[in-house]
Design a protein around this motif. Structure first.
Motif, mmCIF file in Angstrom:
data_model
loop_
_atom_site.group_PDB
_atom_site.id
_atom_site.type_symbol
_atom_site.label_atom_id
_atom_site.label_comp_id
_atom_site.label_asym_id
_atom_site.label_seq_id
_atom_site.Cartn_x
_atom_site.Cartn_y
_atom_site.Cartn_z
ATOM 1 N N MET A 148 0.832 -1.203 0.000
ATOM 2 C CA MET A 148 0.000 0.000 0.000
ATOM 3 C C MET A 148 0.872 1.260 0.000
ATOM 4 O O MET A 148 1.779 1.379 0.818
ATOM 5 C CB MET A 148 -0.900 0.011 1.242
ATOM 6 C CG MET A 148 -1.755 1.251 1.353
ATOM 7 S SD MET A 148 -2.787 1.239 2.826
ATOM 8 C CE MET A 148 -1.600 0.937 4.113
ATOM 9 N N PRO A 149 0.612 2.201 -0.899
ATOM 10 C CA PRO A 149 1.338 3.470 -0.848
ATOM 11 C C PRO A 149 1.036 4.203 0.461
ATOM 12 O O PRO A 149 -0.095 4.224 0.931
ATOM 13 C CB PRO A 149 0.790 4.249 -2.046
ATOM 14 C CG PRO A 149 0.235 3.208 -2.964
ATOM 15 C CD PRO A 149 -0.284 2.125 -2.064
ATOM 16 N N LYS A 150 2.115 4.798 1.018
ATOM 17 C CA LYS A 150 1.999 5.467 2.307
ATOM 18 C C LYS A 150 2.741 6.794 2.255
ATOM 19 O O LYS A 150 3.722 6.928 1.532
ATOM 20 C CB LYS A 150 2.591 4.594 3.419
ATOM 21 C CG LYS A 150 1.848 3.278 3.637
ATOM 22 C CD LYS A 150 2.578 2.318 4.548
ATOM 23 C CE LYS A 150 3.687 1.538 3.922
ATOM 24 N NZ LYS A 150 3.357 0.641 2.837
ATOM 25 N N VAL A 151 2.258 7.748 3.067
ATOM 26 C CA VAL A 151 2.976 9.002 3.283
ATOM 27 C C VAL A 151 3.202 9.112 4.780
ATOM 28 O O VAL A 151 2.253 9.007 5.561
ATOM 29 C CB VAL A 151 2.186 10.232 2.778
ATOM 30 C CG1 VAL A 151 2.943 11.522 3.092
ATOM 31 C CG2 VAL A 151 1.894 10.118 1.288
ATOM 32 N N LEU A 152 4.457 9.308 5.170
ATOM 33 C CA LEU A 152 4.799 9.527 6.561
ATOM 34 C C LEU A 152 5.033 11.014 6.772
ATOM 35 O O LEU A 152 5.847 11.623 6.075
ATOM 36 C CB LEU A 152 6.066 8.744 6.938
ATOM 37 C CG LEU A 152 6.680 9.098 8.291
ATOM 38 C CD1 LEU A 152 5.707 8.830 9.438
ATOM 39 C CD2 LEU A 152 7.998 8.385 8.492
ATOM 40 N N PHE A 153 4.317 11.583 7.740
ATOM 41 C CA PHE A 153 4.492 12.984 8.107
ATOM 42 C C PHE A 153 5.375 13.033 9.347
ATOM 43 O O PHE A 153 4.951 12.633 10.430
ATOM 44 C CB PHE A 153 3.135 13.635 8.381
ATOM 45 C CG PHE A 153 2.304 13.774 7.146
ATOM 46 C CD1 PHE A 153 2.360 14.928 6.382
ATOM 47 C CD2 PHE A 153 1.475 12.744 6.728
ATOM 48 C CE1 PHE A 153 1.612 15.047 5.221
ATOM 49 C CE2 PHE A 153 0.716 12.856 5.585
ATOM 50 C CZ PHE A 153 0.788 14.015 4.823
ATOM 51 N N SER A 154 6.618 13.492 9.159
ATOM 52 C CA SER A 154 7.544 13.545 10.282
ATOM 53 C C SER A 154 8.695 14.490 9.962
ATOM 54 O O SER A 154 9.178 14.515 8.827
ATOM 55 C CB SER A 154 8.111 12.156 10.587
ATOM 56 O OG SER A 154 9.104 12.234 11.582
ATOM 57 N N SER A 155 9.132 15.215 10.969
ATOM 58 C CA SER A 155 10.314 16.064 10.805
ATOM 59 C C SER A 155 11.533 15.420 11.458
ATOM 60 O O SER A 155 12.621 15.986 11.415
ATOM 61 C CB SER A 155 10.055 17.447 11.403
ATOM 62 O OG SER A 155 9.758 17.326 12.786
ATOM 63 N N THR A 156 11.361 14.234 12.051
ATOM 64 C CA THR A 156 12.480 13.594 12.748
ATOM 65 C C THR A 156 12.945 12.292 12.112
ATOM 66 O O THR A 156 14.065 11.864 12.374
ATOM 67 C CB THR A 156 12.107 13.318 14.227
ATOM 68 O OG1 THR A 156 10.969 12.461 14.276
ATOM 69 C CG2 THR A 156 11.816 14.608 14.973
ATOM 70 N N VAL A 157 12.132 11.660 11.306
ATOM 71 C CA VAL A 157 12.531 10.423 10.631
ATOM 72 C C VAL A 157 13.333 10.803 9.388
ATOM 73 O O VAL A 157 12.920 11.688 8.634
ATOM 74 C CB VAL A 157 11.297 9.575 10.247
ATOM 75 C CG1 VAL A 157 11.696 8.383 9.395
ATOM 76 C CG2 VAL A 157 10.565 9.121 11.502
#
Length: 187
Positions: free
Chosen positions: A83-92
């Motif tokens: 599944m396509p995913k978007v991760l919202f993070s400023s630390t990863v």
């Protein structure tokens, strides 16, 4: 325009995780696990916050290779990886498993993704979902309510500035007294 859904297992008193992040109360039956797996298969894009992403990505990419894995877990692992995913993070720093990293403000990016043509999107993670909730971006809420009071922890709903009127569109019971309720946002 895409539809955005926020769905999680939730305690009767409204928490998706108990104190200290305890999820021991939310272990799904085989039937409920299959329902969540089918939901992943029907989702075109999943939006993740950092904490839930770290939990999911530490287990599901290789879960199908573990001893004693069930056929349902093999299927879910495959579906999750694909599944396509978007991760919202400023630390990863880096992501894998068909995932794109977004380090900027989540609300404009979610707004842009919703405006695209395409299939349904799910949002996963309390903090990320709270930002989308406050911005009025969530079209559907799916709660699988467990008959347990955990007394605190991570709430499903965030504090809002305005009411959000919802229409009940589905109910279903699962083993052990779990109740699925699905609501659409009244626009």
């Amino acid at each position: 325009m895409r539809k955005l859904t926020f769905g999680m297992n939730v305690s009767l008193d409204g928490y998706i995780a108990g104190p200290g992040g305890d999820l021991g109360w939310s272990v799904p039956s085989d039937e409920l696990f299959q329902w969540w797996s089918d939901r992943v298969a029907a989702t075109e894009l999943s939006l993740y916050g950092r904490r839930l992403w770290e939990a999911m990505s530490s287990h599901w990419p290789t879960a199908d290779q573990q001893p004693g894995v069930t056929p349902a877990e093999v299927e879910y692992a495959r579906r999750w990886r694909d599944m396509p995913k978007v991760l919202f993070s400023s630390t990863v720093g880096t992501v894998d498993w068909n995932t794109r990293l977004c380090t900027g403000d989540a609300v404009p990016e979610i707004t842009r993704l919703k405006a695209e043509d395409g299939g349904p999107m799910d949002i996963a993670g309390a903090t990320l979902a709270a930002a989308a909730m406050r911005a009025g971006l969530i079209d559907e809420y799916v709660l699988v309510t467990a008959p347990v009071l955990v007394g605190g922890g991570t709430p499903f709903f965030t504090a809002l500035d305005n009411w959000v009127n919802l229409d009940l569109v589905e109910t279903r019971t699962f083993p052990d007294g779990l109740l699925l309720t699905r609501y659409q946002t009244r626009r």
